[in-house]
Design a protein around this motif. Structure first.
Motif, PDB file in Angstrom:
ATOM      1  N   ALA A  42       0.819  -1.219   0.000  1.00 39.20           N
ATOM      2  CA  ALA A  42       0.000   0.000   0.000  1.00 39.20           C
ATOM      3  C   ALA A  42       0.849   1.264   0.000  1.00 39.20           C
ATOM      4  N   SER A  43       1.989   1.247   0.679  1.00 43.02           N
ATOM      5  CA  SER A  43       2.823   2.460   0.717  1.00 43.02           C
ATOM      6  C   SER A  43       3.438   2.773  -0.648  1.00 43.02           C
ATOM      7  N   PHE A  44       3.607   1.768  -1.485  1.00 43.49           N
ATOM      8  CA  PHE A  44       4.082   2.015  -2.845  1.00 43.49           C
ATOM      9  C   PHE A  44       2.935   2.524  -3.718  1.00 43.49           C
ATOM     10  N   VAL A  45       1.748   1.999  -3.486  1.00 45.40           N
ATOM     11  CA  VAL A  45       0.580   2.419  -4.260  1.00 45.40           C
ATOM     12  C   VAL A  45       0.219   3.867  -3.958  1.00 45.40           C
ATOM     13  N   ASP A  46       0.280   4.265  -2.685  1.00 46.69           N
ATOM     14  CA  ASP A  46      -0.111   5.640  -2.353  1.00 46.69           C
ATOM     15  C   ASP A  46       1.044   6.632  -2.450  1.00 46.69           C
ATOM     16  N   GLY A  47       2.222   6.147  -2.815  1.00 46.36           N
ATOM     17  CA  GLY A  47       3.359   7.040  -3.032  1.00 46.36           C
ATOM     18  C   GLY A  47       4.080   7.482  -1.781  1.00 46.36           C
ATOM     19  N   ARG A  72       8.714  -7.978 -12.622  1.00 46.18           N
ATOM     20  CA  ARG A  72       7.355  -8.023 -13.173  1.00 46.18           C
ATOM     21  C   ARG A  72       6.807  -6.606 -13.317  1.00 46.18           C
ATOM     22  N   PHE A  73       7.047  -5.757 -12.313  1.00 45.62           N
ATOM     23  CA  PHE A  73       6.570  -4.378 -12.377  1.00 45.62           C
ATOM     24  C   PHE A  73       7.421  -3.547 -13.330  1.00 45.62           C
ATOM     25  N   ALA A  74       8.723  -3.818 -13.402  1.00 41.63           N
ATOM     26  CA  ALA A  74       9.585  -3.103 -14.350  1.00 41.63           C
ATOM     27  C   ALA A  74       9.168  -3.392 -15.785  1.00 41.63           C
ATOM     28  N   ASP A  75       8.592  -4.577 -16.013  1.00 40.23           N
ATOM     29  CA  ASP A  75       8.089  -4.902 -17.359  1.00 40.23           C
ATOM     30  C   ASP A  75       7.027  -3.911 -17.809  1.00 40.23           C
ATOM     31  N   GLY A  76       6.396  -3.229 -16.862  1.00 43.03           N
ATOM     32  CA  GLY A  76       5.352  -2.269 -17.185  1.00 43.03           C
ATOM     33  C   GLY A  76       5.866  -0.867 -17.456  1.00 43.03           C
ATOM     34  N   ALA A  77       7.190  -0.704 -17.566  1.00 40.75           N
ATOM     35  CA  ALA A  77       7.739   0.652 -17.736  1.00 40.75           C
ATOM     36  C   ALA A  77       8.775   0.706 -18.861  1.00 40.75           C
ATOM     37  N   ARG A  78       8.914   1.921 -19.353  1.00 41.83           N
ATOM     38  CA  ARG A  78      10.002   2.246 -20.277  1.00 41.83           C
ATOM     39  C   ARG A  78      10.766   3.401 -19.653  1.00 41.83           C
ATOM     40  N   LEU A  97      20.157   0.945  -7.703  1.00 37.25           N
ATOM     41  CA  LEU A  97      19.077   0.125  -7.166  1.00 37.25           C
ATOM     42  C   LEU A  97      17.892   0.960  -6.687  1.00 37.25           C
ATOM     43  N   GLY A  98      18.149   2.180  -6.258  1.00 38.10           N
ATOM     44  CA  GLY A  98      17.054   3.042  -5.826  1.00 38.10           C
ATOM     45  C   GLY A  98      16.050   3.284  -6.938  1.00 38.10           C
ATOM     46  N   LYS A  99      16.548   3.324  -8.157  1.00 40.45           N
ATOM     47  CA  LYS A  99      15.672   3.548  -9.308  1.00 40.45           C
ATOM     48  C   LYS A  99      14.703   2.380  -9.487  1.00 40.45           C
ATOM     49  N   VAL A 100      15.121   1.168  -9.124  1.00 42.81           N
ATOM     50  CA  VAL A 100      14.232   0.002  -9.212  1.00 42.81           C
ATOM     51  C   VAL A 100      12.967   0.274  -8.406  1.00 42.81           C
ATOM     52  N   PHE A 101      13.155   0.791  -7.187  1.00 42.41           N
ATOM     53  CA  PHE A 101      12.016   1.013  -6.300  1.00 42.41           C
ATOM     54  C   PHE A 101      11.191   2.232  -6.708  1.00 42.41           C
ATOM     55  N   GLU A 102      11.852   3.233  -7.268  1.00 45.63           N
ATOM     56  CA  GLU A 102      11.101   4.387  -7.790  1.00 45.63           C
ATOM     57  C   GLU A 102      10.168   3.935  -8.918  1.00 45.63           C
ATOM     58  N   VAL A 103      10.701   3.153  -9.840  1.00 42.29           N
ATOM     59  CA  VAL A 103       9.897   2.673 -10.964  1.00 42.29           C
ATOM     60  C   VAL A 103       8.813   1.729 -10.466  1.00 42.29           C
ATOM     61  N   PHE A 104       9.151   0.849  -9.529  1.00 41.84           N
ATOM     62  CA  PHE A 104       8.159  -0.049  -8.939  1.00 41.84           C
ATOM     63  C   PHE A 104       6.993   0.759  -8.370  1.00 41.84           C
ATOM     64  N   GLY A 105       7.315   1.815  -7.626  1.00 44.88           N
ATOM     65  CA  GLY A 105       6.282   2.659  -7.034  1.00 44.88           C
ATOM     66  C   GLY A 105       5.433   3.376  -8.071  1.00 44.88           C
TER      67      GLY A 105
END
Length: 143
Positions: A42-47, A72-78, A97-105
């Protein structure tokens, strides 16, 4: 309803594009995310996810499910016009690695924010109605 797209910029100026998943993919990914992350999702969904959320998720996730979920979530981004998932995952995120979580969010929020918002609103309304019905006492008739 058509899947909506999002163009946004990460904190370092990196351009990110994502499009909402079709319903089947969104449901599958929601199931996996909640199974792996539990309420932390939920904390990733609400930012509002912060470094502590990331560490908590990382420490408690099943190692066999952790990286596949992020991929799986990175597959949804460019990122900057290039695929971020699949075989490009390491190229897109190595050294940051921080960018992984930014994109995931970003992908999580874009796909699930409305769903969570509607659900929480309904849950709040239901709780308020239950509270009101508990506080109402039947009027007793006196003669």
């Amino acid at each position: 309803m058509a899947c909506q797209s999002l163009n946004t910029v990460l904190s370092d100026g990196t351009q990110v594009f994502c499009i909402q998943w079709p319903a089947t993919t969104a449901l599958d990914n929601l199931n996996v995310a909640l199974s792996v992350m539990g309420p932390r999702f939920a904390s990733f969904v609400d930012g509002t996810a912060n470094f502590s959320d990331i560490l908590g998720f990382t420490m408690n996730a099943d190692p066999k499910q952790y990286t596949p979920l992020l991929k799986r979530f990175a597959d949804g981004a460019r990122i900057n016009g290039k695929d971020a998932g699949g075989p490009m995952f390491d190229t897109a995120f190595s050294g940051d690695l921080g960018k992984v979580f930014e994109v995931f969010g970003i992908v999580a929020k874009h796909n699930y924010y409305d769903f969570f918002e509607q659900g929480l609103k309904q849950q709040t309304q239901d709780a308020e109605q239950q509270h009101q019905s508990q506080n109402e006492s039947p009027e007793s008739e006196t003669e």
